[in-house]
Every structure is written in structure tokens, then in C-alpha cells.
Write a protein that holds these residues in place. Structure first.
Motif, PDB file in Angstrom:
ATOM      1  N   THR B  34       0.820  -1.207   0.000  1.00  0.00           N
ATOM      2  CA  THR B  34       0.000   0.000   0.000  1.00  0.00           C
ATOM      3  C   THR B  34       0.856   1.259   0.000  1.00  0.00           C
ATOM      4  O   THR B  34       0.361   2.336  -0.297  1.00  0.00           O
ATOM      5  N   ASN B 200      -1.283   2.499  -4.947  1.00  0.00           N
ATOM      6  CA  ASN B 200      -2.338   2.863  -4.012  1.00  0.00           C
ATOM      7  C   ASN B 200      -2.375   4.385  -3.906  1.00  0.00           C
ATOM      8  O   ASN B 200      -2.060   4.960  -2.883  1.00  0.00           O
ATOM      9  N   HIS B 274      -7.316  -1.930   0.053  1.00  0.00           N
ATOM     10  CA  HIS B 274      -6.081  -2.587  -0.401  1.00  0.00           C
ATOM     11  C   HIS B 274      -5.523  -3.480   0.701  1.00  0.00           C
ATOM     12  O   HIS B 274      -5.139  -4.635   0.448  1.00  0.00           O
ATOM     13  N   GLU B 313     -14.465  -3.583  -3.938  1.00  0.00           N
ATOM     14  CA  GLU B 313     -13.551  -2.473  -4.200  1.00  0.00           C
ATOM     15  C   GLU B 313     -13.994  -1.655  -5.416  1.00  0.00           C
ATOM     16  O   GLU B 313     -13.870  -0.446  -5.435  1.00  0.00           O
TER      17      GLU B 313
END
Lengths: 168, 340
Positions: B34, B200, B274, B313
Motif C-alpha cells: 500500500t 495505491n 487494499h 472495491e
């Protein structure tokens, strides 16, 4: 971990890149698109308004047409009625005239017949009188060979005659 | 699904290292995925990890700008700080006094992702705009890229911007549309497991900070008199604002908490998505030592949950873009209101 601490490098690039992206999109991107979309929706609205107006106008026209037709029909009915009225009027007038004429004719005929009858009666009466006179003359000529009887008869007859005329 | 395979393959690559290490450090893996990096891992080939080296742009302590590829490190007195050291995972300048963090404007994974996604966004929107320039909008239905973007643009403008801001929405709609598409595109690219996705970006606080700052500026720079009156002298009983300016104080704090909440919301949602997905997949490797049965069943659970999370997501990518744009519009709308 510096999860909640923004890094200088990314911050710098983000400010720079987002500013550029925003500038480009706000100048040449979204206003063009939204402007065109607005234009189209305005156009559609306008078209809808026009269509509605046209429909209304069509309905008005139809109404007018129907009114005209109705009026024509009424006119026609009125004219037919008038014609028939006139015809019957004419007929009745003619009939009345004819009746009057006939009545006068009949009256005249009656008068003429009466006059004829009168005349015939008068003729007949005169004939009969003459006949009577000639018969009487013949009888008298036989009977009244002498003068006295003639004279007496004459007197009586004339008296009678006079009386008759007075009575009548 | 592809994301799953990417991670599975990637983690299988790291497995030998984990196997003779002692424990699998899930936290570390999550942070690695991330967070930011100076290179972009593409795939693993046996023990070898193939990654795209990225350029570093740093200013050393003596004020000289240096530019080199991450694959050259360590060089020119720079190195990436190792585990457990100060500034772990970041480029440091090795000085006699120990490692020092230089001014670091490197093109990291997130920056490269930002550049690529921004280029893509600009390209998409400009192509769409070009369609409108070249076609008679009154005679043709949109096709191609315009057909793709138009419903979204119309939806954002009609349902969010126009409703929340009111009559002078036109001034703000370019910003709100830019923010919406920027967030949406980066959210979706973040879900994509392979290059050029997978970074991310919207789950990074620096990015959401800039976005929230833009909303803050848009709200407060163009706020009208009524808005400032409501903020500094709100419509409450007098003892609440004088002599102690209690309500104005709260309102002024509110000016900052609103964009702050925007920043945290977007960051936390995307970051958590994530992190959870990677955590779920780590279950496979955590249970690897527990025997084939447990590992196999956990793998099935993990893959199923992973697929579910990936679908979620995609939904979150839309929802967060929508929420950010809508709240921004509401804040801006409040600053443009003329009366209650």
C-alpha cells in the motif's frame, strides 16, 4: 510508519500534476462537453415545446374544421327546411287559390244556372200564358159568338186579371 | 481476479525467503503494497524479482540536485535505508553524521502512477471533448469515448453539482468533474493488479490532502458574505458568541474539519480496501505451515473472499469518488447560499 504523514515528493508532484490536469480539463475539456450537452438538452426542450405547440395548433385546426362542418350542416338543414317550407307554402297557396277560383266558378255557374232557369221559367210562363190565351181565344171564339157573352166575359176576365196582378 | 494471481505469484516468489525466515510478516507485506516505492515490481521469475527502476530526483545536503535510476542505488552517497533504521525504505544521504533525508522529489511508484493516470484522464476527456467539437451534437448521438463519458458527466453535473450548488454551479462544475474523474480513475487503476495499475494512489494521504485542500480553497475563497456572516456571527443566542466567541470558534474549526474529513475518508477507505485484500491473500501463506488440509481450505476461503473484496472495491471506487464530489459540492454550495 508514516502512513498519515504526507511525503514531500508526492505532495509536490500531486500539486503540480493536479493543477495542470485541472487547468487543461477546465479550459478545453469539461466546459466543451457540458456546453454541448446543455445545448442539446435545450434543443430537445425546444423541440418538445414546438411539438406541443404544433399539436395544439393542429387540435385547434381540427376543432375549427369540425365547427365549420357543423355550421355547414346546420346551414344545409336550414336551407332544406326553408325549401320544403316554401314548397308547402306554395302548394297550400296554390290550393287555396284553386279552391277560391273553383268556388267563384261554381258560384258563377250557379248564378248562370239560376238565371237560365229563371229565363226558362219566364219563357215557359210566357208560352203557357200565350198558349192559355190562344186556347182561351179558341174556346171563347166558339163560345162567344154573340157579342153579349163576349162582353160579360171580357169584363170578368179583366177583373180577375187585375186582381191577380194586385195579389202578385 | 488478475490482481489475485499477481499477488499469489508475487507472494510465491517471496515464499522461499519466508520459508527459511521464521515468520511471515503480514504487516510488512501490507505496508509494502500500500505504500510507496522507488521501483515498480512487475513480476517474479523464480527467485528473481523483475521490477521497473524509477528515476530518483534528490537534492543532497550541499544543495546539488542529483538524478539517477533506482537500480543504481546505492550510489553517489545515497542509499535506501534498511529495515529497522531511521527512514526505513526511503532514500537517505549517507553523511558522516549518519543517514540524512534529502529533499526527495523522486518519481516514485505513486508519482509515476499519478503521471500516467493523469495523462490518461486528460487524454480521455480531451478525446471526448474533441468528439463534441467535431460532431453536430443536435444531429448525432455520442459514440465511442463520448458515449462512455457522457452519462457519467451528465450524472455528476445534474445529480451532484446542480443539486448541491444551485444557480451558479457552472463555475464549480469543472473542478468537481475533474475531482470526480481523477478519484474514480485512480481508484479503478488501484484495483488493477498489474502495471500500470496497482499503485495505491488515492489511498495515500498526500494525494487526498491536495484534493481536500482544493475543496477547502474552492469553498472559502469564493464564499459570499452570507457564508462568512454565518461562520463568524452565526444565528444563535448572543451569549453563545459574546463575550466568549464560542460558536464562531466552533464554526472556524468546522471550516477545517470538513475538508479534513474528506481527506481522511478517501484515504482510509481506499487504503483499507487494499490492506484487507492483501491481508486476505496472506492467509494462504500464513497457513502454509499448518498442513495441506488447512492450507487448502483456507486458500479456497481466501480466494473466495478475495474475489468478493475485489468486487466490493469496484463499488467502493465509485462510491468514494461520488462521496468526495458530493460533499465537496455541498460545502461549496453552503458557501454560495444567499439565505436559508
Amino acid at each position: 510508519m508514516s502512513l498519515l504523514l504526507p511525503e514531500t515528493g508526492l505532495l509536490f508532484w500531486m500539486v503540480l500534476v493536479f493543477a495542470i490536469v485541472f487547468f487543461i480539463l477546465a479550459k478545453w475539456g469539461f466546459p466543451v462537453i457540458t456546453g454541448m450537452i446543455d445545448r442539446r438538452s435545450e434543443h430537445i426542450e425546444q423541440a418538445l415545446r414546438d411539438a406541443k405547440e404544433a399539436q395544439e395548433r393542429l387540435a385547434a385546426l381540427e376543432q375549427e374544421h369540425r365547427d365549420m362542418l357543423e355550421q355547414t350542416r346546420r346551414e344545409q338543414a336550414r336551407m332544406v327546411k326553408e325549401a320544403s317550407d316554401a314548397r308547402s307554402q306554395l302548394l297550400s297557396d296554390a290550393r287555396a287559390d284553386a279552391e277560391k277560383e273553383a268556388a267563384t266558378l261554381i258560384a258563377k255557374a250557379r248564378e248562370a244556372i239560376a238565371a237560365e232557369k229563371e229565363a226558362a221559367l219566364a219563357d215557359a210562363r210566357r208560352e203557357i200564358a200565350l198558349l192559355g190565351v190562344s186556347v182561351a181565344e179558341k174556346i171563347l171564339r166558339d163560345k162567344l159568338s154573340d157579342a153579349d157573352v163576349q162582353k160579360a166575359l171580357l169584363d170578368r176576365l179583366s177583373d180577375e186579371a187585375l186582381r191577380n196582378t194586385d195579389n202578385s | 481476479m488478475k490482481r489475485l494471481w499477481f499477488i499469489v505469484v508475487f507472494l510465491l516468489g517471496t515464499l522461499p525467503a519466508v520459508a527459511h525466515g521464521d515468520e511471515l510478516d503480514v504487516t510488512e507485506i501490507i505496508y509494502e503494497h500500500t505504500g510507496d516505492a522507488y521501483s515498480w515490481p512487475l513480476f517474479s521469475w523464480g527467485d528473481r524479482e523483475v521490477s521497473l527502476p524509477l528515476p530518483l530526483i534528490v537534492r543532497s545536503a550541499d544543495g546539488v540536485w542529483q538524478c539517477f535510476l533506482s537500480s543504481e542505488l546505492p550510489c553517489r552517497g545515497f542509499a535506501i535505508a534498511g529495515e529497522g533504521e531511521e527512514y526505513a525504505g526511503k532514500v537517505v544521504e549517507l553523511t558522516p553524521d549518519g543517514p540524512v533525508r534529502p529533499l526527495d522529489l523522486s518519481i516514485t511508484r505513486n508519482v509515476l502512477s499519478l503521471l500516467m493516470s493523469s495523462a490518461l484522464l486528460v487524454l480521455l476527456v480531451l478525446l471526448c471533448a474533441r468528439w463534441y467539437r467535431r460532431h453536430d451534437v443536435l444531429k448525432e448521438a455520442p459514440s465511442g469515448i463520448a458515449a462512455l463519458l457522457e452519462p457519467l458527466i451528465v450524472w455528476v453535473e445534474d445529480e451532484i453539482v446542480k443539486d448541491a450548488i444551485g444557480p451558479d454551479y457552472k463555475r464549480y462544475s469543472p473542478y468537481l468533474l475533474t475531482a470526480f474523474f481523477f478519484i474514480l480513475l485512480n481508484n479503478l487503476l488501484g484495483i488493477l493488479p498489474f502495471f500500470p495499475g496497482g499503485a495505491n494512489l488515492t489511498g495515500n494521504i498526500a494525494v487526498t490532502l491536495v484534493l481536500a485542500l482544493c475543496t477547502f480553497l474552492a469553498t472559502n475563497l469564493f464564499g459570499n458574505r452570507h457564508y462568512w456572516k454565518e461562520t463568524l456571527w452565526p444565528d444563535v443566542p448572543v451569549f453563545l458568541k459574546a463575550p466568549l466567541p464560542l460558536m464562531p470558534l466552533i464554526e472556524i474549526v468546522g471550516l477545517f474539519t470538513k475538508p479534513f474529513s474528506l481527506m481522511i475518508r478517501l484515504f482510509a477507505n481506499i487504503f483499507a480496501g487494499h490492506a484487507m485484500l492483501i491481508g486476505l491473500l496472506c492467509v494462504i501463506f500464513v497457513t502454509a505451515k499448518m498442513g495441506a488440509v488447512i492450507n487448502g481450505s483456507m486458500m479456497a476461503v481466501s480466494v473466495l473472499l478475495g474475489v468478493f473484496m475485489d468486487c466490493l472495491e469496484v463499488l467502493v471506487a465509485f462510491i468514494q469518488a461520488y462521496v468526495f464530489t458530493m460533499l465537496s459540492a455541498v460545502f461549496i454550495g453552503a458557501s454560495r447560499q444567499t439565505n436559508h
